[in-house]
Design a protein around this motif. Structure first.
Motif, mmCIF file in Angstrom:
data_model
loop_
_atom_site.group_PDB
_atom_site.id
_atom_site.type_symbol
_atom_site.label_atom_id
_atom_site.label_comp_id
_atom_site.label_asym_id
_atom_site.label_seq_id
_atom_site.Cartn_x
_atom_site.Cartn_y
_atom_site.Cartn_z
ATOM 1 N N TRP A 96 40.240 60.380 37.903
ATOM 2 C CA TRP A 96 39.044 59.467 38.358
ATOM 3 C C TRP A 96 39.702 58.068 38.413
ATOM 4 N N GLU A 97 39.595 57.555 39.519
ATOM 5 C CA GLU A 97 40.049 56.151 40.008
ATOM 6 C C GLU A 97 38.815 55.206 39.519
ATOM 7 N N LEU A 98 39.236 54.415 38.774
ATOM 8 C CA LEU A 98 37.933 53.591 38.280
ATOM 9 C C LEU A 98 38.211 51.979 38.757
ATOM 10 N N ASP A 99 37.012 51.445 38.711
ATOM 11 C CA ASP A 99 36.947 49.874 39.020
ATOM 12 C C ASP A 99 35.902 49.528 37.969
ATOM 13 N N LEU A 100 36.315 48.915 36.977
ATOM 14 C CA LEU A 100 35.588 48.457 35.843
ATOM 15 C C LEU A 100 35.558 47.008 35.957
ATOM 16 N N ALA A 101 36.158 46.269 36.949
ATOM 17 C CA ALA A 101 36.293 44.918 36.775
ATOM 18 C C ALA A 101 34.743 44.211 36.845
ATOM 19 N N GLU A 102 33.907 44.674 37.707
ATOM 20 C CA GLU A 102 32.654 44.050 37.772
ATOM 21 C C GLU A 102 31.776 44.245 36.550
ATOM 22 N N MET A 103 31.712 45.799 36.275
ATOM 23 C CA MET A 103 31.155 45.930 34.825
ATOM 24 C C MET A 103 31.594 44.944 33.694
ATOM 25 N N ALA A 104 32.912 45.001 33.506
ATOM 26 C CA ALA A 104 33.455 44.288 32.614
ATOM 27 C C ALA A 104 33.219 42.473 32.640
ATOM 28 N N GLY A 105 33.168 42.060 33.842
ATOM 29 C CA GLY A 105 32.764 40.679 34.054
ATOM 30 C C GLY A 105 31.507 40.416 33.611
ATOM 31 N N TYR A 106 30.308 41.077 34.060
ATOM 32 C CA TYR A 106 28.954 41.000 33.650
ATOM 33 C C TYR A 106 28.780 41.215 32.245
ATOM 34 N N ALA A 107 29.584 42.184 31.605
ATOM 35 C CA ALA A 107 29.420 42.430 30.118
ATOM 36 C C ALA A 107 30.053 41.178 29.255
ATOM 37 N N LEU A 108 31.278 40.339 30.018
ATOM 38 C CA LEU A 108 31.566 39.146 29.312
ATOM 39 C C LEU A 108 30.476 38.228 29.221
ATOM 40 N N GLU A 109 29.856 38.029 30.441
ATOM 41 C CA GLU A 109 28.802 36.854 30.601
ATOM 42 C C GLU A 109 27.458 37.154 29.508
ATOM 43 N N ALA A 110 27.495 38.631 29.566
ATOM 44 C CA ALA A 110 26.141 38.952 28.570
ATOM 45 C C ALA A 110 26.345 39.181 27.169
ATOM 46 N N ASN A 111 27.719 38.866 26.696
ATOM 47 C CA ASN A 111 28.101 39.199 25.406
ATOM 48 C C ASN A 111 27.771 40.701 24.956
ATOM 49 N N GLN A 120 38.445 41.632 29.136
ATOM 50 C CA GLN A 120 39.434 40.692 30.010
ATOM 51 C C GLN A 120 40.529 41.508 30.721
ATOM 52 N N TYR A 121 41.249 42.477 30.076
ATOM 53 C CA TYR A 121 42.205 43.327 30.786
ATOM 54 C C TYR A 121 41.542 44.206 31.676
ATOM 55 N N PHE A 122 40.357 44.365 32.030
ATOM 56 C CA PHE A 122 39.761 45.266 32.944
ATOM 57 C C PHE A 122 39.557 44.298 34.151
ATOM 58 N N VAL A 123 39.211 43.133 33.826
ATOM 59 C CA VAL A 123 38.881 42.085 34.853
ATOM 60 C C VAL A 123 40.400 41.969 35.474
ATOM 61 N N LYS A 124 41.073 41.525 35.037
ATOM 62 C CA LYS A 124 42.568 41.025 35.220
ATOM 63 C C LYS A 124 43.057 42.171 35.999
ATOM 64 N N ASP A 125 42.839 43.661 35.496
ATOM 65 C CA ASP A 125 43.560 44.714 36.108
ATOM 66 C C ASP A 125 43.227 44.909 37.639
ATOM 67 N N SER A 126 41.950 44.271 38.105
ATOM 68 C CA SER A 126 41.711 44.565 39.354
ATOM 69 C C SER A 126 42.438 43.717 40.620
ATOM 70 N N THR A 127 43.098 42.862 40.178
ATOM 71 C CA THR A 127 43.882 41.837 40.989
ATOM 72 C C THR A 127 45.335 42.179 40.780
ATOM 73 N N GLU A 128 45.803 42.846 40.050
ATOM 74 C CA GLU A 128 47.202 43.303 39.819
ATOM 75 C C GLU A 128 47.782 44.742 40.599
ATOM 76 N N LYS A 129 48.840 44.610 41.552
ATOM 77 C CA LYS A 129 49.382 45.726 42.277
ATOM 78 C C LYS A 129 50.420 46.124 41.524
ATOM 79 N N CYS A 130 50.628 47.507 41.728
ATOM 80 C CA CYS A 130 51.889 48.167 40.885
ATOM 81 C C CYS A 130 52.954 48.401 41.988
ATOM 82 N N LEU A 131 54.152 48.552 41.531
ATOM 83 C CA LEU A 131 55.131 48.898 42.345
ATOM 84 C C LEU A 131 55.350 50.461 42.394
ATOM 85 N N HIS A 132 54.836 50.679 41.305
ATOM 86 C CA HIS A 132 55.037 52.364 41.123
ATOM 87 C C HIS A 132 53.677 52.960 40.423
#
Length: 332
Positions: free
Chosen positions: A41-56, A100-112
Motif C-alpha cells: 500500500w503506497e502511502l502519502d502521510l505528509a498532508e495528515m502529518a503536517g496538519y497533525a503537527l499544527e493541531a498538536n 516530521q519524518y512523514f512530512v520530510k519523506d514526501s520530498t525525498e526521492k530514492c535511487l533504489h
C-alpha cells in the motif's frame, strides 16, 4: 471600498478557511477482503502529518484482521518499522519525530526502490479480511522517571529485556548532534560480544554486537531511528522517550551494565589545526617522493645509453680478442 464590502470580505475569509480545514485528510483506511500472500500500500502521510503537527495531534495506526499478519513500513528499500511476529490487532501512535519524518519523506526521492512510503503486509494461507487505518488523533504520552545516570544493569542467563527512560539524554543527543556523540559502553571485560537490541511496542528490534569495554557510537541514521522509536506509543508502553533494551549473551552468563553517555567532539578550531598540519606533512612526503621518482627516471636513460655504447665497442673490436687468444697459444 465601502463599509458593506469590507464587512462582506471579513466574513467570507473565515468561511473559506474553515471549509478548507474541513476538507483536509484526517484518515486513510484500507479495507481487506479475503486477502492471501502479500500486499503493498503506497502511502502519502505528509498532508495528515503536517496538519497533525499544527493541531498538536498524533497519527494513530490501527490494524484489525481475522487472521495473523506481519507488516513493514518501507522507504527506499529500507525498513523504517517492522512487526515480524504475526498479530491480528495492534494500535500504535506516532509521535512528533515520526510526523516530521512523514512530512520530510514526501520530498525525498530514492535511487533504489519506491520513493513513496510503502506499507507491506504479509498474509498467511487463509483468506484474511479486516482493515488497516492511519488517522489523526489527540494523544498525550506519559512519562517515566529517567535513570540518573543512564545505566542499565544486566545479569542472568539467556536474554534480559528491560524498559528504561533516557529522555534528556536522547533529546540532547539529537539537538547537539553536531558537537556530541551518544555512546553506549558495556562495562564488562568478557571478550565474547553480547547482542543488544533496541525496540518498543512489539516492533522488531535493531540488534548490534557489543564488546566489553569498547564504546558503541549511536549517531547518524541510527540516532534518528532510536529517537523516533522512543516516541512510538502503544497501550502497554505509552511513555515518551522510553526504549526496550534486549540483551543476549550467546555463550557466557550476563553480568555488568550498559551505560549511555554524551561525548563532546574536539574543539573544531583545534581539530582543524591538526587536520591542516597532517595535510601539510602528507604533501611534503608526497613532494619528496615525486622528486626522487623523477630523478631516478632521469638517471636510467643515461646509464642505459652508457651500457649500450660499451657493448658496441666490445662488439666492434674482434681483433683484440683474436690477438689475446693467439698470444696465449704461443706462450704455451
Amino acid at each position: 471600498m465601502t463599509l458593506h464590502t469590507f464587512i462582506f470580505i471579513f466574513l467570507i475569509i473565515p468561511l473559506v478557511s474553515s471549509s478548507s480545514s474541513m476538507n483536509r485528510v484526517k484518515s486513510l483506511k484500507l479495507e481487506l477482503t479475503n486477502k492471501t500472500d502479500s500486499l503493498q500500500w503506497e502511502l502519502d502521510l505528509a498532508e495528515m502529518a503536517g496538519y497533525a503537527l499544527e493541531a498538536n495531534a498524533l497519527i494513530k495506526f490501527e490494524v484489525n484482521t481475522t487472521e495473523p499478519i506481519t507488516i513493514s513500513l518501507n522507504k527506499c528499500m529500507d525498513m523504517i518499522l517492522t512487526m515480524d511476529r504475526p498479530f491480528q490487532t495492534v494500535t500504535l501512535f506516532f509521535g512528533i519525530p515520526w510526523l516530521q519524518y512523514f512530512v520530510k519523506d514526501s520530498t525525498e526521492k530514492c535511487l533504489h526502490g519506491y520513493s513513496e512510503l510503502t506499507l507491506e503486509m504479509h498474509f498467511g494461507s487463509k483468506n484474511t479480511s479486516g482493515f488497516v487505518e492511519f488517522s489523526e488523533v489527540v494523544f498525550a504520552p506519559s512519562h517515566l522517571p529517567e535513570l540518573q545516570p543512564s545505566i542499565v544493569p544486566i545479569g542472568g542467563h539467556g536474554q534480559v529485556v528491560q524498559t528504561f527512560s533516557m529522555g534528556t539524554l536522547i533529546k540532547n543527543a539529537m539537538f547537539q548532534r553536531n558537537t556530541t556523540t551518544l555512546v553506549a559502553i558495556y562495562n564488562y571485560t568478557d571478550v565474547d560480544p553480547i547482542l543488544v537490541g533496541f525496540g518498543k511496542c512489539g516492533v522488531q528490534m535493531s540488534t548490534f554486537d557489543f564488546v566489553g569495554g569498547r564504546p558503541f557510537l549511536i549517531r547518524g541514521e541510527l540516532l534518528d531511528h532510536i529517537f523516533r522509536l522512543s516516541t512510538l506509543y502503544c497501550q502497554q508502553d505509552p511513555y515518551e522517550y522510553t526504549l526496550e533494551v534486549a540483551i543476549t549473551a550467546p555463550t557466557a552468563p550476563l553480568d555488568g551494565a550498559i551505560s549511555f553517555e554524551l561525548i563532546a567532539y574536539q574543539v573544531p578550531n583545534e581539530a582543524w589545526g591538526y587536520i591542516k598540519a597532517l595535510i601539510t606533512i602528507l604533501a611534503i612526503i608526497l613532494a619528496v617522493a615525486l622528486i626522487k621518482f623523477a630523478l631516478s627516471m632521469k638517471r636510467e636513460p643515461v646509464e642505459d645509453k652508457k651500457s649500450d655504447s660499451d657493448n658496441k665497442l666490445m662488439a666492434t673490436d674482434p681483433e683484440s680478442n683474436t690477438e689475446m687468444v693467439e698470444l696465449s697459444t704461443i706462450e704455451e
